[in-house]
Motif scaffolding. Structure first.
Motif, short mmCIF file in Angstrom:
data_model
loop_
_atom_site.label_atom_id
_atom_site.label_comp_id
_atom_site.label_asym_id
_atom_site.label_seq_id
_atom_site.Cartn_x
_atom_site.Cartn_y
_atom_site.Cartn_z
N ARG A 133 -3.20 -47.43 -28.01
CA ARG A 133 -4.58 -47.37 -27.49
C ARG A 133 -4.60 -46.74 -26.09
NH1 ARG A 133 -8.83 -52.47 -27.26
NH2 ARG A 133 -10.61 -51.28 -26.49
N ILE A 134 -3.64 -47.11 -25.27
CA ILE A 134 -3.54 -46.52 -23.93
C ILE A 134 -3.28 -45.03 -24.00
CG2 ILE A 134 -2.03 -46.40 -21.91
CD1 ILE A 134 -1.83 -49.44 -22.00
N LEU A 135 -2.36 -44.63 -24.86
CA LEU A 135 -1.98 -43.22 -24.97
C LEU A 135 -3.14 -42.35 -25.45
CD1 LEU A 135 1.59 -43.63 -26.50
CD2 LEU A 135 1.04 -42.68 -24.25
N ARG A 136 -4.08 -42.95 -26.16
CA ARG A 136 -5.24 -42.21 -26.65
C ARG A 136 -6.36 -42.12 -25.61
NH1 ARG A 136 -7.04 -44.48 -32.37
NH2 ARG A 136 -8.49 -42.74 -32.13
N GLY A 137 -6.23 -42.84 -24.52
CA GLY A 137 -7.28 -42.87 -23.50
C GLY A 137 -7.07 -41.88 -22.38
N LYS A 138 -8.01 -41.86 -21.45
CA LYS A 138 -7.98 -40.91 -20.33
C LYS A 138 -7.13 -41.41 -19.16
CE LYS A 138 -12.77 -39.46 -21.26
NZ LYS A 138 -14.15 -39.41 -20.69
N ASN A 139 -7.04 -42.72 -19.00
CA ASN A 139 -6.45 -43.27 -17.79
C ASN A 139 -4.95 -43.06 -17.67
OD1 ASN A 139 -8.75 -44.15 -16.47
ND2 ASN A 139 -8.79 -46.09 -17.58
N PHE B 282 -10.03 -44.30 -11.68
CA PHE B 282 -9.83 -44.40 -13.12
C PHE B 282 -11.16 -44.55 -13.84
CE2 PHE B 282 -5.74 -45.84 -11.42
CZ PHE B 282 -4.88 -45.08 -12.19
N ASP B 283 -11.16 -44.31 -15.13
CA ASP B 283 -12.33 -44.47 -15.98
C ASP B 283 -12.46 -45.95 -16.34
OD1 ASP B 283 -14.34 -44.38 -17.83
OD2 ASP B 283 -13.17 -43.32 -19.37
N ASN B 284 -13.51 -46.58 -15.89
CA ASN B 284 -13.72 -48.00 -16.15
C ASN B 284 -14.52 -48.29 -17.41
OD1 ASN B 284 -12.34 -48.87 -13.79
ND2 ASN B 284 -14.16 -48.39 -12.55
N SER B 285 -14.78 -47.25 -18.20
CA SER B 285 -15.62 -47.44 -19.39
C SER B 285 -14.84 -48.01 -20.58
CB SER B 285 -16.25 -46.10 -19.80
OG SER B 285 -15.25 -45.16 -20.16
N ALA B 286 -13.50 -48.01 -20.53
CA ALA B 286 -12.69 -48.53 -21.63
C ALA B 286 -12.98 -50.01 -21.82
CB ALA B 286 -11.21 -48.31 -21.38
N ASN B 287 -13.18 -50.42 -23.05
CA ASN B 287 -13.52 -51.82 -23.35
C ASN B 287 -12.30 -52.54 -23.90
OD1 ASN B 287 -14.77 -54.21 -23.96
ND2 ASN B 287 -15.81 -53.44 -25.77
N ARG C 179 3.32 -48.04 -13.50
CA ARG C 179 3.24 -46.90 -12.59
C ARG C 179 2.70 -45.66 -13.28
NH1 ARG C 179 8.12 -46.10 -8.31
NH2 ARG C 179 7.93 -48.09 -7.22
N TRP C 180 2.95 -45.55 -14.57
CA TRP C 180 2.55 -44.36 -15.33
C TRP C 180 1.36 -44.65 -16.24
CZ3 TRP C 180 5.00 -40.52 -13.17
CH2 TRP C 180 6.23 -40.76 -12.57
N GLY C 181 0.67 -45.76 -15.97
CA GLY C 181 -0.52 -46.08 -16.75
C GLY C 181 -0.21 -46.61 -18.13
N LEU C 182 1.03 -47.07 -18.34
CA LEU C 182 1.45 -47.56 -19.65
C LEU C 182 1.67 -49.07 -19.62
CD1 LEU C 182 4.06 -44.74 -20.38
CD2 LEU C 182 1.77 -44.94 -21.38
N THR C 183 1.94 -49.63 -20.78
CA THR C 183 2.27 -51.04 -20.89
C THR C 183 3.66 -51.16 -21.51
OG1 THR C 183 1.51 -53.19 -21.74
CG2 THR C 183 1.23 -51.29 -23.20
#
Length: 266
Positions: A238-244, A260-265, A141-145
């Motif tokens: 890695r998630i915490l360092r990203g925009k999403n 969301f930003d779909n550019s993350a690989n 829900r908060w964009g985390l894992t």
């Protein structure tokens, strides 16, 4: 520091109780510290026969106290820090630590068991749930894992698709549904009575046999423990360092649906 988690040991039976009912037993940084200390103490108790995890108030645990953790960036770092990738950090020790205790661990669940509370419950050997209990892994829900060693336990308990659906959707499920997908051991109309019944049945068994049984079955359950612990932490950082993650939090708090930003690989 107040006792956010309490410990009582009587006749070889330890009762660990979440004791923050005014906050629905949400997990503050201090809760993690106290819980980790209790687990460390219990691992040293030679006369320990049984552990029961319980909670005061209307809910077992509603997950992470986001306000408490977010106030201090160092608290998040302390939760995630580890010397080696395969080691358990503080957030993971409060889940996987129950598996390092030789005695059986029973978790008594009533009300909501969400997020971090759900992951802690996964570390127990038996999960007894009241019929009104609800379960959810809320991190998505908060964009985390999930990063509290729950994946270590889930891969041994649930089919792949059910575990992935539970984690992806971040929606509460009932106690009956949780039992159907093997998330809980038993659904109880009288939680206290059923826990006493299981307690009595376990205490008449040889503690050596129970410890050996636990270690034997752990061979499969914990086979990929170090790899999964490392993956959880790596992915969360890695998630915490990203925009999403920021977009997910904003969408959730403001009721928005910004893309969301779909550019993350990945």
């Amino acid at each position: 520091m107040s006792h956010l988690v309490t410990l009582n040991i009587e006749a070889g039976v330890a009762t660990v109780t979440f004791n923050r009912p005014d906050k629905l037993n949400a997990l503050s940084y201090e809760s993690f510290v106290q819980l980790a200390r209790i687990i460390k103490q219990l691992k040293k108790e030679k006369s320990l026969r049984l552990v029961i995890i319980d909670a005061n108030g209307s809910d077992f645990c509603t997950g992470l106290d986001v306000k408490n953790i977010s106030r201090s960036p160092t608290k998040m770092l302390k939760l995630l820090f580890k010397w080696l990738p395969g080691n358990a950090n503080l957030a993971q020790r409060v889940t996987i630590g129950w598996q390092e205790i030789k005695a059986p661990v029973i978790c008594k669940i009533h009300g909501r068991c969400f997020g971090g509370g759900m992951q802690i419950a996964l570390g127990a050997d038996f999960r007894l749930a009241s019929r009104n209990a609800q379960f959810a892994i809320m991190e998505s829900r908060w964009g985390l894992t999930p990063d509290m060693a729950g994946s270590v336990m889930l891969q041994g308990l649930m089919p792949y698709d059910q575990a992935l659906k539970l984690t992806h959707m971040a929606e509460p499920i009932s106690a009956d549904t949780a039992q159907a997908v093997n998330l809980v051991t038993q659904v109880c109309d009288d939680l206290d009575h059923e826990c006493e019944q299981l307690k009595a049945a376990l205490l008449v068994q040889s503690p050596d046999a129970l410890a050996a049984n636990k270690r034997t079955y752990q061979k499969r359950m914990l086979a990929y423990r170090r790899q999964l612990l490392a993956a959880e932490t790596f992915n969360q950082i890695r998630i915490l360092r990203g925009k999403n993650v920021k977009r997910a939090i904003s969408n959730r708090l403001k009721g928005e649906t910004k893309p969301f930003d779909n550019s993350a690989n990945w």
